[in-house]
Structure formats: structure tokens, C-alpha cells
Design a protein around this motif. Structure first.
Motif, PDB file in Angstrom:
ATOM      1  N   ALA A  42       0.832  -1.201   0.000  1.00 42.29           N
ATOM      2  CA  ALA A  42       0.000   0.000   0.000  1.00 42.29           C
ATOM      3  C   ALA A  42       0.870   1.256   0.000  1.00 42.29           C
ATOM      4  CB  ALA A  42      -0.925  -0.010   1.215  1.00 42.29           C
ATOM      5  N   GLY A  43       1.982   1.198   0.737  1.00 43.90           N
ATOM      6  CA  GLY A  43       2.871   2.351   0.794  1.00 43.90           C
ATOM      7  C   GLY A  43       3.541   2.671  -0.525  1.00 43.90           C
ATOM      8  N   ARG A  44       3.757   1.647  -1.340  1.00 46.37           N
ATOM      9  CA  ARG A  44       4.380   1.867  -2.654  1.00 46.37           C
ATOM     10  C   ARG A  44       3.370   2.249  -3.721  1.00 46.37           C
ATOM     11  NH1 ARG A  44       7.177  -2.894  -0.928  1.00 46.37           N
ATOM     12  NH2 ARG A  44       5.849  -4.206  -2.243  1.00 46.37           N
ATOM     13  N   PHE A  45       2.093   2.166  -3.376  1.00 50.85           N
ATOM     14  CA  PHE A  45       1.054   2.416  -4.369  1.00 50.85           C
ATOM     15  C   PHE A  45       1.038   3.880  -4.804  1.00 50.85           C
ATOM     16  CE2 PHE A  45      -3.264   3.588  -5.585  1.00 50.85           C
ATOM     17  CZ  PHE A  45      -3.574   2.596  -6.497  1.00 50.85           C
ATOM     18  N   GLY A  46       0.770   4.093  -6.085  1.00 47.66           N
ATOM     19  CA  GLY A  46       0.561   5.443  -6.592  1.00 47.66           C
ATOM     20  C   GLY A  46       1.708   6.019  -7.382  1.00 47.66           C
ATOM     21  N   GLN A  47       2.841   5.336  -7.441  1.00 51.08           N
ATOM     22  CA  GLN A  47       3.981   5.859  -8.187  1.00 51.08           C
ATOM     23  C   GLN A  47       3.798   5.730  -9.692  1.00 51.08           C
ATOM     24  OE1 GLN A  47       7.570   4.115  -6.583  1.00 51.08           O
ATOM     25  NE2 GLN A  47       6.891   4.405  -4.466  1.00 51.08           N
ATOM     26  N   ASN A  48       2.977   4.779 -10.077  1.00 46.43           N
ATOM     27  CA  ASN A  48       2.652   4.589 -11.490  1.00 46.43           C
ATOM     28  C   ASN A  48       1.334   5.309 -11.774  1.00 46.43           C
ATOM     29  OD1 ASN A  48       1.715   3.615 -13.983  1.00 46.43           O
ATOM     30  ND2 ASN A  48       2.695   1.621 -13.692  1.00 46.43           N
ATOM     31  N   ALA A  49       1.319   6.182 -12.792  1.00 41.83           N
ATOM     32  CA  ALA A  49       0.116   6.971 -13.087  1.00 41.83           C
ATOM     33  C   ALA A  49      -1.081   6.090 -13.388  1.00 41.83           C
ATOM     34  CB  ALA A  49       0.391   7.912 -14.256  1.00 41.83           C
ATOM     35  N   ASP A  50      -0.845   4.907 -13.938  1.00 43.11           N
ATOM     36  CA  ASP A  50      -1.949   4.009 -14.286  1.00 43.11           C
ATOM     37  C   ASP A  50      -2.697   3.531 -13.052  1.00 43.11           C
ATOM     38  OD1 ASP A  50      -3.337   2.323 -16.360  1.00 43.11           O
ATOM     39  OD2 ASP A  50      -2.570   0.730 -15.057  1.00 43.11           O
ATOM     40  N   GLU A  51      -2.028   3.534 -11.904  1.00 44.02           N
ATOM     41  CA  GLU A  51      -2.664   3.047 -10.679  1.00 44.02           C
ATOM     42  C   GLU A  51      -3.791   3.959 -10.208  1.00 44.02           C
ATOM     43  OE1 GLU A  51       1.059   0.624  -8.639  1.00 44.02           O
ATOM     44  OE2 GLU A  51       0.742   2.753  -8.148  1.00 44.02           O
ATOM     45  N   HIS A  52      -3.868   5.157 -10.729  1.00 47.43           N
ATOM     46  CA  HIS A  52      -4.904   6.100 -10.329  1.00 47.43           C
ATOM     47  C   HIS A  52      -6.141   6.030 -11.233  1.00 47.43           C
ATOM     48  CE1 HIS A  52      -2.064   7.783  -7.505  1.00 47.43           C
ATOM     49  NE2 HIS A  52      -1.182   7.875  -8.477  1.00 47.43           N
ATOM     50  N   TYR A  54      -9.338   3.624 -13.092  1.00 45.23           N
ATOM     51  CA  TYR A  54     -10.173   2.472 -12.767  1.00 45.23           C
ATOM     52  C   TYR A  54      -9.472   1.183 -13.160  1.00 45.23           C
ATOM     53  CZ  TYR A  54     -14.037   5.856 -12.493  1.00 45.23           C
ATOM     54  OH  TYR A  54     -14.846   6.902 -12.168  1.00 45.23           O
ATOM     55  N   GLY A  55      -9.729   0.161 -12.374  1.00 41.12           N
ATOM     56  CA  GLY A  55      -9.247  -1.167 -12.720  1.00 41.12           C
ATOM     57  C   GLY A  55     -10.386  -2.021 -13.245  1.00 41.12           C
ATOM     58  N   PRO A  56     -10.113  -3.286 -13.562  1.00 41.11           N
ATOM     59  CA  PRO A  56     -11.172  -4.194 -14.013  1.00 41.11           C
ATOM     60  C   PRO A  56     -12.257  -4.332 -12.951  1.00 41.11           C
ATOM     61  CG  PRO A  56      -8.997  -5.162 -14.367  1.00 41.11           C
ATOM     62  CD  PRO A  56      -8.790  -3.945 -13.536  1.00 41.11           C
ATOM     63  N   VAL A  57     -13.494  -4.394 -13.397  1.00 43.73           N
ATOM     64  CA  VAL A  57     -14.614  -4.501 -12.463  1.00 43.73           C
ATOM     65  C   VAL A  57     -14.447  -5.710 -11.545  1.00 43.73           C
ATOM     66  CG1 VAL A  57     -17.116  -4.831 -12.282  1.00 43.73           C
ATOM     67  CG2 VAL A  57     -16.182  -3.317 -14.034  1.00 43.73           C
ATOM     68  N   LEU A 255     -19.996   0.380  -7.514  1.00 41.56           N
ATOM     69  CA  LEU A 255     -18.623   0.552  -7.068  1.00 41.56           C
ATOM     70  C   LEU A 255     -17.627   0.806  -8.197  1.00 41.56           C
ATOM     71  CD1 LEU A 255     -16.780   0.178  -4.462  1.00 41.56           C
ATOM     72  CD2 LEU A 255     -16.475  -2.166  -5.237  1.00 41.56           C
ATOM     73  N   ILE A 256     -17.905   0.300  -9.381  1.00 44.01           N
ATOM     74  CA  ILE A 256     -16.999   0.174 -10.527  1.00 44.01           C
ATOM     75  C   ILE A 256     -15.970  -0.911 -10.225  1.00 44.01           C
ATOM     76  CG2 ILE A 256     -15.346   1.263 -12.086  1.00 44.01           C
ATOM     77  CD1 ILE A 256     -16.866   3.873 -11.759  1.00 44.01           C
ATOM     78  N   CYS A 257     -15.058  -0.653  -9.283  1.00 39.88           N
ATOM     79  CA  CYS A 257     -14.116  -1.699  -8.884  1.00 39.88           C
ATOM     80  C   CYS A 257     -13.717  -1.454  -7.442  1.00 39.88           C
ATOM     81  CB  CYS A 257     -12.877  -1.710  -9.785  1.00 39.88           C
ATOM     82  SG  CYS A 257     -11.873  -0.207  -9.685  1.00 39.88           S
ATOM     83  N   ALA A 258     -13.302  -2.501  -6.761  1.00 38.71           N
ATOM     84  CA  ALA A 258     -12.800  -2.331  -5.398  1.00 38.71           C
ATOM     85  C   ALA A 258     -11.594  -1.399  -5.434  1.00 38.71           C
ATOM     86  CB  ALA A 258     -12.417  -3.686  -4.811  1.00 38.71           C
TER      87      ALA A 258
END
Length: 384
Positions: A42-52, A54-57, A255-258
Motif C-alpha cells: 500500500a505504501g508503494r502504491f501510486g507511483q505509477n500513473a496508471d494506478e490512479h 479504474y481497474g477491471p470490475v 462501485l466500478i471496482c474495489a
């Protein structure tokens, strides 16, 4: 919505805010936090722009792969003919299931006492909860379930290990319910959120592992309890292939995705594995024994089925008292909070649910001592 019961947890929380010295034996969560790998991811999350974005439903591919491996290894489940969907906790999974299988005025059978959020969800989708009483030890009664089935029945729900009772249903009982559902052309919704919390000789059984169960079994799971991150809201469900499209419609709308950061934490949790929960289970087992020892003082005025799962006991007070009144007086006068049994569908008799999972051992024991003192005094007010 006005006719649906109000969630009881916020009511008790409000009493606790007014009595800050009180100890809560109310909400059911584990006392420990998440594993280091979950927090690190969780702490490493967000460094990649794609992570911000939506993900797969249905959930992130890496998490889905870990869940499938866990289901095969720990639940004995063959996923042929089934699909996995990552949800914002098991509550959302349950609601997804209702959207997928019910029409307004359909019926869903809930063994009673029930988990209050499930009864609320059934009513919210315009369906009718039909109660099937359990026995004196809170075990399933197949005769009651069979008698409750009507042409409008769409599903039977089982929760094992159980909330609010802590009961663990045996393999034979769950297999009988699953077979009955198959015979009657209805679904078996299996809530297994507490699968890792077992004591003594109790063993968990997943009905989805049964042969010929794939087409009518919906299995619900939570990562919140075992991995100590209830607030992250992450769980998953296993559904028959033919329900997959409907479940994705429900999830995409609500929700779209968790949450993707929660999914990252879940990946770390599953990589750590369920041994993480077992490391803490010895502490919970010790608290459970201490709680049971303290409760023995209530034997004259209270029925205390010593169930073997989750972190709950559901007590029945042998006095003509209202559970809601008793629960409030326990907070205000004796400094301890429990959940009144009418929230779980038991209006007759004074039932109280206590949870020993959230507290350190010394605090839990002190809370139970306050509970015992309060119940003895309140019962004494109504002695002949």
C-alpha cells in the motif's frame, strides 16, 4: 428504507461516545493489524500513473490469481464453471448476489439469529427475509429450512463460522443444505468471512467444495477479519458462470471496482498467507477461554452456548428484560457495551452478543467482568 432496521453498531457507538470509560464488547473485528507486506505494498502504491485509473470490475489480475490459488489449496474448491469477483468486503458481495438472483417479492431464507446487515439487504432489494430457527446450540435445523421453502424462495443463506453466535456448522449439515438447494432449484449463499477463526476441534468446511455445487453455490469471503484491516473494505465472491454478467452489472453500478490501493494491500496479505491469522489465533483462543471462565458466574441467570468459531458468544438472559434496554444500561451504569439480540432477529427473550476479538486480553477480561456484574445486578432486580 424507513421500515428497515437501523444499523445497531452506530447506536452502540453513540452510547460509547457518551460514556468514554466504557469497554466495548460490541463490534466484531480482530485486535491485530495487517501484515507488513500488505502495508508495504500500500505504501508503494501510486507511483505509477496508471494506478490512479479504474481497474477491471472483477478485480486486479494478480489478486484474482492469488485468490484462485487460495480457494483451491485451502477451500478445496474446483473453479471450473465459476468466476471470482473482488468486492468491497463480504457485505457488498452479499448485495451483489441479491441483485443477481432475486426479483422484488422473492424470498431469502436466513437461519435465525441472522446477521443484521444481511436481513437489511434482503429488504432493501424488495425481497422478504424468511427466518428458519436454529437449535439451542445455534446449529442448523434442516427441517426448519425445508419448511421455510416456498415457490418464491430464491436462496438459503448460511454463515459458518457464524455471526452473531460463533457456531461452526458441520460438513454434513452444510452438505445437506447444499443438496436441498440443488434439489429445489435455489441458490446456497455461503458466507465464510470467519473461516480462519476456529478453536479446539472445530474445522471449517466450504460447501463450494462439494461435487455438483458449482451451478447453485455462491461463496462469500472477507480479508478484513483474518488480516486485520476491516477499514480497507476488501473481500471476494465466487459465483456460477451464469451469474457472472449480472454480478458485474451490480458491481459496476455500485462501485466500478474495489479500491485499487486496498487490492494492493490484499495482494500483500495473501502473499503472506493465512498463517498470519493463525499466529494470532492462540491469543484469541486464550481470551476465549478467559471469557468463558468469567461467564461461568452467570450460569444461574443466563444460557451460554460455548460455540467454537469467530469471536462471539450470544447469551440469553433468563429474566423478563428487553435486550435494548439492558444493552443501554450496561453501557451507562456498568461501563461495558454489547449488542442487543433483537438486532439479529430475536425479539422474544433477552439475547446479548459479546465480541472478544477486538481487545487485548486484560481489557477483554475486565470488560466481561463488568458485563457479569451488570447482568447479575440487572437480573437481581427481577428476582422473585
Amino acid at each position: 428504507m424507513a421500515e428497515i432496521q437501523a444499523p445497531i453498531i452506530p447506536v452502540v457507538a453513540d452510547w460509547l461516545r457518551q460514556c468514554p470509560a466504557a469497554i466495548s464488547l460490541g463490534q466484531g473485528v480482530a485486535f491485530y493489524g495487517p501484515p507488513e507486506e500488505a502495508l508495504a505494498r500500500a505504501g508503494r502504491f501510486g507511483q505509477n500513473a496508471d494506478e490512479h485509473k479504474y481497474g477491471p470490475v472483477q478485480g486486479q489480475p494478480q489478486l484474482l490469481a492469488l485468490i484462485r490459488a487460495k480457494l483451491a489449496a485451502e477451500n478445496g474448491m474446483d473453479l471450473t464453471g465459476r468466476q471470482v469477483v473482488v468486492t468491497a468486503g463480504a457485505n457488498m458481495a452479499f448485495l451483489n448476489a441479491l441483485f443477481a438472483i432475486t426479483d422484488p417479492a422473492d424470498e431469502v431464507i436466513l437461519p435465525s439469529p441472522y446477521y443484521f446487515n444481511q436481513e437489511m439487504a434482503v429488504r432493501m432489494v424488495g425481497c422478504e427475509p424468511v427466518l428458519a430457527p436454529t437449535d439451542d446450540d445455534y446449529q442448523l435445523r434442516l427441517d426448519a429450512i425445508r419448511a421455510a421453502i416456498t415457490p418464491r424462495t430464491r436462496a438459503v443463506v448460511t454463515i459458518s463460522p457464524n455471526n452473531p453466535t460463533g457456531a461452526v456448522y458441520g460438513e454434513s449439515a452444510l452438505a445437506e443444505v447444499n443438496a436441498l438447494c440443488r434439489e429445489r432449484g435455489i441458490y446456497h449463499i455461503c458466507d465464510e468471512a470467519y473461516e480462519n477463526f476456529l478453536y479446539g476441534q472445530a474445522r471449517h468446511f466450504s460447501p463450494g467444495s462439494l461435487p455438483d455445487s458449482a451451478g447453485h453455490t455462491i461463496s462469500l469471503y472477507s480479508l478484513s477479519k483474518a488480516y486485520g484491516f476491516a477499514s480497507w473494505r476488501i473481500g471476494y465472491m465466487v459465483v456460477p458462470d451464469h451469474l457472472y454478467s449480472a454480478v458485474l452489472k451490480a458491481q459496476d453500478t455500485n462501485l466500478i471496482c474495489a479500491s485499487r490501493i486496498a487490492q494492493e494491500a490484499a495482494i500483500g496479505a495473501l502473499q503472506t498467507g493465512s498463517a498470519y491469522c493463525r499466529e494470532h489465533l492462540a491469543t484469541l483462543a486464550g481470551v476465549r477461554r478467559a471469557v468463558l471462565d468469567e461467564l461461568q458466574a452467570l450460569r444461574g441467570c443466563c444460557a451460554i452456548p460455548a460455540t467454537d468459531g469467530a469471536f462471539y458468544f450470544l447469551l440469553k438472559l433468563n429474566a423478563p428484560l428487553e435486550a435494548m434496554v439492558v444493552a443501554e444500561r450496561l453501557v451507562r451504569e456498568y461501563g461495558v457495551a454489547v449488542i442487543p439480540g433483537n438486532a439479529f432477529g430475536w425479539e422474544e427473550g433477552c439475547y446479548l452478543r459479546l465480541s472478544y476479538g477486538a481487545l487485548q486480553p486484560d481489557t477483554a477480561v475486565e470488560g466481561v467482568r463488568r458485563l457479569v456484574n451488570g447482568l447479575l445486578r440487572l437480573s437481581g432486580e427481577h428476582s422473585p
